[in-house]
Design a protein around this motif. Structure first.
Motif, PDB file in Angstrom:
ATOM      1  N   ALA A 178       0.806  -1.225   0.000  1.00  0.00           N
ATOM      2  CA  ALA A 178       0.000   0.000   0.000  1.00  0.00           C
ATOM      3  C   ALA A 178       0.839   1.275   0.000  1.00  0.00           C
ATOM      4  O   ALA A 178       0.292   2.375  -0.023  1.00  0.00           O
ATOM      5  CB  ALA A 178      -0.931   0.007   1.212  1.00  0.00           C
ATOM      6  N   SER A 199       2.694   8.075  -1.160  1.00  0.00           N
ATOM      7  CA  SER A 199       1.308   7.792  -0.801  1.00  0.00           C
ATOM      8  C   SER A 199       1.224   6.509   0.013  1.00  0.00           C
ATOM      9  O   SER A 199       2.093   5.632  -0.095  1.00  0.00           O
ATOM     10  CB  SER A 199       0.434   7.674  -2.055  1.00  0.00           C
ATOM     11  OG  SER A 199       0.760   6.507  -2.789  1.00  0.00           O
ATOM     12  N   TYR A 200       0.148   6.421   0.827  1.00  0.00           N
ATOM     13  CA  TYR A 200      -0.102   5.213   1.605  1.00  0.00           C
ATOM     14  C   TYR A 200      -1.601   4.998   1.702  1.00  0.00           C
ATOM     15  O   TYR A 200      -2.356   5.930   2.007  1.00  0.00           O
ATOM     16  CB  TYR A 200       0.496   5.315   3.002  1.00  0.00           C
ATOM     17  CG  TYR A 200       0.383   4.019   3.770  1.00  0.00           C
ATOM     18  CD1 TYR A 200       1.275   2.974   3.548  1.00  0.00           C
ATOM     19  CD2 TYR A 200      -0.637   3.830   4.700  1.00  0.00           C
ATOM     20  CE1 TYR A 200       1.165   1.774   4.230  1.00  0.00           C
ATOM     21  CE2 TYR A 200      -0.761   2.635   5.389  1.00  0.00           C
ATOM     22  CZ  TYR A 200       0.143   1.605   5.161  1.00  0.00           C
ATOM     23  OH  TYR A 200       0.019   0.419   5.822  1.00  0.00           O
ATOM     24  N   SER A 201      -2.035   3.767   1.422  1.00  0.00           N
ATOM     25  CA  SER A 201      -3.446   3.407   1.499  1.00  0.00           C
ATOM     26  C   SER A 201      -3.673   2.530   2.728  1.00  0.00           C
ATOM     27  O   SER A 201      -3.070   1.453   2.855  1.00  0.00           O
ATOM     28  CB  SER A 201      -3.875   2.652   0.234  1.00  0.00           C
ATOM     29  OG  SER A 201      -3.743   3.466  -0.909  1.00  0.00           O
ATOM     30  N   THR A 246      -8.771   4.769   3.744  1.00  0.00           N
ATOM     31  CA  THR A 246      -8.147   6.091   3.719  1.00  0.00           C
ATOM     32  C   THR A 246      -6.847   6.044   2.926  1.00  0.00           C
ATOM     33  O   THR A 246      -6.045   5.122   3.090  1.00  0.00           O
ATOM     34  CB  THR A 246      -7.825   6.577   5.148  1.00  0.00           C
ATOM     35  OG1 THR A 246      -9.012   6.562   5.931  1.00  0.00           O
ATOM     36  CG2 THR A 246      -7.241   7.982   5.128  1.00  0.00           C
ATOM     37  N   LYS A 247      -6.654   7.025   2.067  1.00  0.00           N
ATOM     38  CA  LYS A 247      -5.404   7.150   1.327  1.00  0.00           C
ATOM     39  C   LYS A 247      -4.861   8.560   1.507  1.00  0.00           C
ATOM     40  O   LYS A 247      -5.594   9.543   1.357  1.00  0.00           O
ATOM     41  CB  LYS A 247      -5.604   6.870  -0.170  1.00  0.00           C
ATOM     42  CG  LYS A 247      -4.312   6.964  -0.984  1.00  0.00           C
ATOM     43  CD  LYS A 247      -4.547   6.666  -2.460  1.00  0.00           C
ATOM     44  CE  LYS A 247      -3.246   6.758  -3.253  1.00  0.00           C
ATOM     45  NZ  LYS A 247      -3.457   6.493  -4.696  1.00  0.00           N
ATOM     46  N   SER A 264      -1.755  11.127   0.239  1.00  0.00           N
ATOM     47  CA  SER A 264      -0.713  11.362  -0.758  1.00  0.00           C
ATOM     48  C   SER A 264      -0.089  12.721  -0.516  1.00  0.00           C
ATOM     49  O   SER A 264      -0.795  13.673  -0.139  1.00  0.00           O
ATOM     50  CB  SER A 264      -1.289  11.307  -2.176  1.00  0.00           C
ATOM     51  OG  SER A 264      -1.973  10.093  -2.409  1.00  0.00           O
TER      52      SER A 264
END
Length: 415
Positions: A239, A281-283, A288-289, A291
């Motif tokens: 992610a 970025s991290y999901s 929730t994401k 960036s």
């Protein structure tokens, strides 16, 4: 008899060639109906001596005359229609091609057949190499920091852009002696690119746009050799993703579009404009994401004329948060560009007062299907007293200090 034999051979081989090739038609349509205006343009009378910026002429401050009236409009964003395919030469070599055109569902603008990403090249286990007109590696990760597929008025145009009404995104084949020369959000023609394969999560892209616009020196102007280098190193694991981008424009004289040293002259024979960016970025499992982008743009010339601004540097950052649940998504973004710093030949007084800006948006999308979305957003670009950051597409030329606000509804469909 000989002719019949040739026709039979061609007919027999046709299925083999057909099976080895693959052709696809694809497209994106994203009409957006919005209400937009600018307001708050800085009143006349400002100068570097009383709070203005050295790079902005006193005559540029217009007050209410510079505000653009509220209006309803329809935009097409980055709507497109394309054709792409490949031809298998052997087990580890394909010929690849793509022809993509911008299209205008609102009917506003004609578009050429290859106005967007178009190429011809080769692909194998070693990666991909191609000639064409394509988004630079520096631009690529910026495209991934958006609430939708494509670019709308509420999307980030603060990074890869120094303000001064430089376009938020541009398609060019080289130096054009205009505002686009200072842009780093570029689709670049006359270029060759190489993309590496994925190696344990790491990948790279490099591009070179040739100096086709090289000129011959005369008694009044020097020879210039405008070319462009762009590179991207990325890492993705699950992610999480992070990318570092670098781009350099030689002899584009971008500073001439930012109130600095003019283009090529006998006292200003070359220039170098450089961009550095970090995009991550991290999901989260919760839907929730997050960036983020951070960036530094630097514009330099070798001007020797006393008093000329020969360097401008500014930093910017941008943050996007998305929350999904089922077919629904809410998003919010905020970015900030600093006023930066400048230098003049001879070390004289210089100020960048009021050259900063901020961009923001709030929005909602509803997934009608896997390929269609309904979306709504309220958004704005706030300029400090000397800044002229514009949205994409701009409502018009933004006066120093004027801020743009808008809201609208749209439909997106891809196939």
């Amino acid at each position: 008899m000989k002719t019949k034999t040739i026709l039979l051979l061609l007919s027999a081989s046709a299925p083999m060639w057909s099976q080895a090739s693959d052709v696809q038609i694809y497209g994106t349509f994203m009409p957006f109906l919005d209400h937009i205006k600018t307001s708050g343009a800085t009143a006349p009378g400002l100068s570097p001596a009383n709070g203005g910026a050295t790079q902005v002429a006193a005559s540029a401050y217009t007050g209410d005359l510079g505000n653009l009236p509220a209006r309803n409009r329809m935009t097409s964003g980055t709507s497109n229609l394309g054709f792409k395919g490949n031809f298998k030469v052997n087990d580890d070599l394909k010929i690849i091609w793509q022809i993509e055109s911008a299209v205008s569902p609102d009917g506003d603008a004609p578009n050429s057949l290859t106005s967007r990403n178009s190429c011809l090249g080769l692909e194998g286990s070693w990666g991909r190499v191609f000639y064409g007109n394509w988004d630079t590696p520096y631009k690529y990760p910026i495209l991934l920091v958006g609430a939708l597929r494509g670019l709308n008025p509420f999307d980030n145009v603060l990074t890869a852009n120094p303000g001064f009404n430089v376009p938020g995104t541009t398609t060019q084949n080289g130096r054009v002696n205009g505002k686009a020369d200072a842009a780093f959000n570029r689709r670049q023609g006359n270029s060759v690119q190489y993309w590496s394969p994925d190696l344990n999560g790491f990948s790279a892209r490099v591009a070179y746009s040739v100096n086709e616009g090289k000129t011959t020196a005369t008694t009044t102007v020097p020879s210039v050799s405008p070319d462009l280098y762009s590179a991207l190193l990325s890492y993705r694991k699950g992610a999480f993703s992070i990318s570092y981008g670098f781009e350099q424009h030689n002899d584009y004289f971008g500073l001439a579009q930012l109130g600095g040293s003019a283009g090529a002259t006998q006292t200003n024979t070359s220039s170098k404009d450089v961009g550095h960016e970090l995009v991550a970025s991290y999901s989260f499992p919760t839907g929730t994401k997050i960036s983020a982008i951070t960036e530094r743009l630097t514009y330099d010339t070798d001007d020797t004329a006393a008093g000329k601004v020969n360097r401008y540097e500014r930093d910017a950052w941008y943050l996007l948060v998305q929350q999904r649940w089922g077919a629904h998504q809410c998003f919010g973004s905020y970015g900030k560009a600093g006023a930066g710093t400048a230098k003049v030949v001879g070390g004289g007084p210089v100020t960048t007062n009021g050259l900063g800006g901020a961009q923001w948006s709030l929005g909602y999308t509803y997934g009608l299907s896997k390929t269609a979305d309904f979306y709504a957003s309220v958004y704005g670009m706030n300029n400090d007293r000397s800044a002229s950051y514009a949205l994409f597409p701009p409502v018009g030329t933004v006066a120093p200090g004027a801020s743009t606000t808008g809201f609208g509804l749209g439909i997106l469909y891809t196939f």
